[in-house]
Scaffold this active site. Structure first.
Site, mmCIF file in Angstrom:
data_model
loop_
_atom_site.group_PDB
_atom_site.id
_atom_site.type_symbol
_atom_site.label_atom_id
_atom_site.label_comp_id
_atom_site.label_asym_id
_atom_site.label_seq_id
_atom_site.Cartn_x
_atom_site.Cartn_y
_atom_site.Cartn_z
ATOM 1 N N CYS A 113 21.349 7.440 14.901
ATOM 2 C CA CYS A 113 21.062 7.462 13.460
ATOM 3 C C CYS A 113 20.428 6.139 13.092
ATOM 4 O O CYS A 113 21.111 5.115 13.021
ATOM 5 C CB CYS A 113 22.350 7.703 12.668
ATOM 6 S SG CYS A 113 22.117 7.656 10.872
ATOM 7 N N CYS A 166 15.588 10.042 6.969
ATOM 8 C CA CYS A 166 16.241 10.085 8.281
ATOM 9 C C CYS A 166 15.538 9.046 9.145
ATOM 10 O O CYS A 166 14.325 9.135 9.367
ATOM 11 C CB CYS A 166 16.126 11.480 8.889
ATOM 12 S SG CYS A 166 16.672 11.586 10.613
#
Length: 322
Positions: free
Chosen positions: A77, A226
């Site tokens: 992430c 993202c």
């Protein structure tokens, strides 16, 4: 169970950060999943895209695990890693450290601001692979670059890559959010093509070395941003679009903006992802997982920091006419 936490975000991609170095919770895997399902819920929980568990590491200054709001764990992430980088850099009083992730130990550092008064952190996104097996993706070719995926849609072409999260990226004239949402849901309901699901991004070229990216994130849905998707999209925009290697690419998103620098050495790509790691507030949550109830106390907001970030948000919105 009382858990101190920080609500934070990278480009509006928001997280609940739990420091297990200071607090030895010894969560089971089931508890991590249940905490994510309970606390990330935007209707009945604290609300976030995921939980960042910051853990001790024998290989680096810290270890990051990120659980999505649906209880699944992500391989990587990028936006979350910036938040963890900020947390550990401030804790240790260093400007450069390393963080262990599932696939690699990655260097992170505090770097020059990408926007006035926004503390900026750089994280390395790697390993990068175009091998469909790395996603995994079932396709009869060694690579899937700018190709149709007929079971998904014949309207777009996609490039598949892992960074190491699985991504498919399509360069479009204009980002249609409703179409992206529908394609993203369908892609994650095609186990015969994407056995472990996939992140889907639409990329609009704004000008040379400036793009707008919108992503349907596996395990979450449409998100403000993202980090690995912006990194993957920047790479694809250098292969199929006008953008340059070794040059900061401005990536505008719904939650703000970041800079990505795509590098290539000995045939291998890596991406530097540079952006904010903003703390919204800190608090303590008292959780009863059996009863599925919780209470939040000792909440303190970082008001000045959040006001400063609103300026970046407004600037980013002006770049895409939003």
């Amino acid at each position: 169970m009382k858990i101190p936490f920080i609500k934070c975000h990278g480009s509006g991609n928001d997280f609940i950060l739990v420091d297990e170095i200071e607090n030895d919770f010894s969560f089971t895997e089931k508890e991590r999943e249940e905490l994510s399902l309970l606390l990330c819920d935007r209707e009945e929980g604290i609300g976030s895209d995921g939980i960042l568990f910051v853990m001790p590491s024998e290989k680096a200054e810290g270890r990051m695990r990120m659980f999505n709001s649906d209880g699944t764990e992500a391989e990587m992430c990028g936006n979350g890693l910036r938040c963890v980088a900020r947390h550990m850099i401030e804790k240790l009083g260093k400007s450069e450290i390393a963080i262990e992730t599932e696939k690699a130990v990655l260097p992170v550092s505090q770097v020059d601001e990408i926007f006035p008064d926004i503390d900026t952190f750089s994280v390395m996104i790697e390993p990068v692979s175009f091998d469909p097996v790395s996603l995994p993706m079932n396709v009869d070719s060694e690579k899937a670059v700018d190709v149709e995926i007929p079971p998904l849609t014949e309207k777009r072409t996609f490039t598949a890559l892992s960074v190491p999260n699985p991504h498919i990226v399509s360069i479009v004239d204009t980002v249609d959010q409703d179409e992206l949402s529908a394609v993203g849901r369908k892609a994650n309901d095609l186990p015969e093509v994407f056995p472990n699901g996939v992140n889907v991004s639409y990329v609009q070229i704004l000008e040379r070395n400036k793009i707008f990216v919108r992503t349907y994130e596996r395990g979450v849905g449409l998100t403000n941003a993202c980090g690995t998707a912006m990194s993957a999209s920047s790479l694809v925009s250098t292969i199929l679009g006008p953008n340059d290697l070794d040059t900061p690419i401005v990536v505008v998103n719904k939650g703000g903006l970041v800079n990505c620098v795509v590098e290539k050495e000995e045939g291998c790509f890596s991406i530097q992802l540079r952006g904010n790691g903003t703390n919204v507030y800190q608090a303590v949550v008292n959780v009863d997982l059996k009863a599925r109830i919780y209470t939040v106390s000792e909440q303190t907001f970082f008001e000045e920091e959040n006001k400063t970030y609103e300026k970046l948000e407004a600037f980013a919105a002006s770049e895409i006419g939003g």
